[in-house]
Design a protein around this motif. Structure first.
Motif: not given
Length: 201
Positions: A58-61, A68-74, A83-87, A91-94
């Motif tokens: 689980g480390e590093g993942r 409502g938060k950014s999903c660009q990294q996750t 869904r992880c939608f892109q502006q 930028s992408s947000f859930c």
């Protein structure tokens, strides 16, 4: 005790005689207790061996992103209907829905390739994108252009817009005037339609 008083240690092992029944029962209880302790010790030892590996996996993942938060990294969302939608941009947000009219491309950059292949964000007469292959269609267009059926929308609207043959999936809620699943009631309402390719449901 006499020879007549000889009893077997257990019914399943009559070949082992026991002259003193009380002593045999005590010995059997002690043996059972030892076996239980050994078994529990083995399980505990293996649990200790497994847990550090699970933590290392689980480390590093990063965990999936909350609504409502950014999903660009996750690259994933914690809520079932998000869904992880892109502006427009990087930028992408859930979110549970995405409206192309409000400064969003509504592309899902981290979705499965088969989901991306639907190009849902390019479909016509869309109030909001709910997920890959599922949209809210404008009420007037749904009634006048597509005879108020999702199958007509998929065949005459979604399919031609991305140059692919599509058909409407049958299911509860298809064609109903509502918000996207998981979205707050009354937000971006339209006729719910889900479309797919003939070779991938």
């Amino acid at each position: 005790a006499t020879v007549a008083g000889v009893v077997s240690m257990t019914e399943s092992s009559p070949v082992i005689p026991c002259v003193a029944p009380k002593m045999c029962r005590a010995l059997l209880a002690s043996t059972t207790l030892v076996l239980m302790c050994v078994t529990l010790g083995w399980l505990g030892h293996n649990r200790i061996l497994v847990q550090p590996n699970e933590r290392r996996l689980g480390e590093g993942r990063p965990r999936c992103t909350m609504s409502g938060k950014s999903c660009q990294q996750t690259h994933c969302c914690a809520q079932m209907h998000d869904r992880c939608f892109q502006q427009f941009g990087e930028s992408s947000f859930c979110r549970p829905s995405c409206s192309p009219r409000k400064g969003w491309s509504c592309h899902e950059p981290f979705a499965h390739p088969l989901a991306k292949a639907r190009h849902t964000e390019e479909w016509p007469d869309v109030v909001a994108v709910c997920s890959a292959g599922m949209v809210l269609v404008e009420r007037e267009a749904f009634q006048q252009k597509y005879n108020a059926t999702c199958d007509q929308y998929c065949q005459k609207g979604a399919g031609p817009s991305v140059r692919t043959l599509m058909f409407g999936l049958q299911g509860r809620g298809n064609g109903a005037y509502q918000s996207c699943p998981g979205d707050r009631p009354g937000k971006d309402q339209g006729a719910l339609c889900e479309c797919s390719f003939p070779d991938r449901l």
